[in-house]
Scaffold this active site. Sequence first.
Site, PDB file in Angstrom:
ATOM      1  N   ARG A  94       0.843  -1.199   0.000  1.00  0.00           N
ATOM      2  CA  ARG A  94       0.000   0.000   0.000  1.00  0.00           C
ATOM      3  C   ARG A  94       0.877   1.246   0.000  1.00  0.00           C
ATOM      4  O   ARG A  94       1.945   1.243   0.606  1.00  0.00           O
ATOM      5  CB  ARG A  94      -0.902   0.028   1.225  1.00  0.00           C
ATOM      6  CG  ARG A  94      -1.859  -1.133   1.215  1.00  0.00           C
ATOM      7  CD  ARG A  94      -2.919  -1.018   2.256  1.00  0.00           C
ATOM      8  NE  ARG A  94      -3.755  -2.205   2.173  1.00  0.00           N
ATOM      9  CZ  ARG A  94      -4.831  -2.302   1.410  1.00  0.00           C
ATOM     10  NH1 ARG A  94      -5.237  -1.270   0.701  1.00  0.00           N
ATOM     11  NH2 ARG A  94      -5.524  -3.425   1.373  1.00  0.00           N
ATOM     12  N   ASN A 110      12.375   1.175   2.104  1.00  0.00           N
ATOM     13  CA  ASN A 110      11.630   0.200   1.313  1.00  0.00           C
ATOM     14  C   ASN A 110      12.633  -0.631   0.515  1.00  0.00           C
ATOM     15  O   ASN A 110      13.735  -0.181   0.236  1.00  0.00           O
ATOM     16  CB  ASN A 110      10.684   0.925   0.342  1.00  0.00           C
ATOM     17  CG  ASN A 110       9.842  -0.041  -0.472  1.00  0.00           C
ATOM     18  OD1 ASN A 110       9.352  -1.058   0.044  1.00  0.00           O
ATOM     19  ND2 ASN A 110       9.664   0.244  -1.753  1.00  0.00           N
ATOM     20  N   HIS A 112      12.792  -2.692  -3.192  1.00  0.00           N
ATOM     21  CA  HIS A 112      12.061  -2.855  -4.448  1.00  0.00           C
ATOM     22  C   HIS A 112      12.821  -3.854  -5.323  1.00  0.00           C
ATOM     23  O   HIS A 112      14.051  -3.766  -5.433  1.00  0.00           O
ATOM     24  CB  HIS A 112      11.964  -1.495  -5.156  1.00  0.00           C
ATOM     25  CG  HIS A 112      11.205  -1.571  -6.434  1.00  0.00           C
ATOM     26  ND1 HIS A 112       9.835  -1.711  -6.472  1.00  0.00           N
ATOM     27  CD2 HIS A 112      11.617  -1.574  -7.720  1.00  0.00           C
ATOM     28  CE1 HIS A 112       9.439  -1.785  -7.733  1.00  0.00           C
ATOM     29  NE2 HIS A 112      10.506  -1.703  -8.508  1.00  0.00           N
ATOM     30  N   ASP A 144       9.843   8.401  -0.187  1.00  0.00           N
ATOM     31  CA  ASP A 144       9.304   9.762  -0.274  1.00  0.00           C
ATOM     32  C   ASP A 144       7.886   9.664  -0.825  1.00  0.00           C
ATOM     33  O   ASP A 144       7.311   8.572  -0.864  1.00  0.00           O
ATOM     34  CB  ASP A 144      10.237  10.668  -1.099  1.00  0.00           C
ATOM     35  CG  ASP A 144      10.315  10.253  -2.553  1.00  0.00           C
ATOM     36  OD1 ASP A 144       9.526   9.373  -2.974  1.00  0.00           O
ATOM     37  OD2 ASP A 144      11.163  10.812  -3.279  1.00  0.00           O
TER      38      ASP A 144
END
Length: 219
Positions: A94, A110, A112, A144
């Site tokens: 989310r 995060n 990725h 961000d």
Amino acid sequence: MSSKLRLGVLASGGGTNLQAIIDRIQDGSLNAEIALVISDKASAGALQRGRRAGIPVRCIAQRNYPDRLSFDRAMVEELRKARVELVILAGFMRLLSPLFLDAFPDRILNIHPALLPAFPGLNAQQQALQHGARLSGCTVHFVDSGVDTGPIVMQAAVPVLENDSVESLSQRILRQEHRIYPEAIRLFAEGRLRILHRRVIIVCPAENPAEALINPPIA
Ligand code: GRF
């Protein structure tokens, strides 16, 4: 009071990255403590992995909240109650609202599954295959307000093979994710990451942090 960095991990899926972080904490190579695991899915493997490791876990499902802001507010409240200092997104599916981002400025990481800025967003491994990329990999970055756009902390590359499927490429990338995510968290925990414009500078342990800021960013 403990001097260990307090992590809050948000995960929607199987939680293999969470597991890698748990393992590095347990083997002593990452000096941090997971204070809370939150998932938006009751069935997430990440919740089971957290429970198994004796970590407090919460399921916070968006459907139980009238809108995204109150959902994010509920997560922020839980993270604050757990005195979380760094938020780790590990397959959390989310987008975070400005309310959440403002609650943890420069304190959300995060991972990725692509070499950003290539292939942001969903299905990154499939995007790499469709583009015929010869290399892909994974990226740890600060979060961000964009989708996978924040300052890059660390990357690892893997080859894309002729006969790769999404599954085989994902597995090759995941092995690197499990290596670099705990490593990036360790650098944060040691106070060695500085964000300068959109670059992340990794300062040496013995270096005067102020000196690292003298170098101008690469244009
Ligand atoms: C990983 O591929 C990560 O890069 C992406 O979501 C996946 C999560 O996997 N953001 P897991 O739940 O940690 O196994």
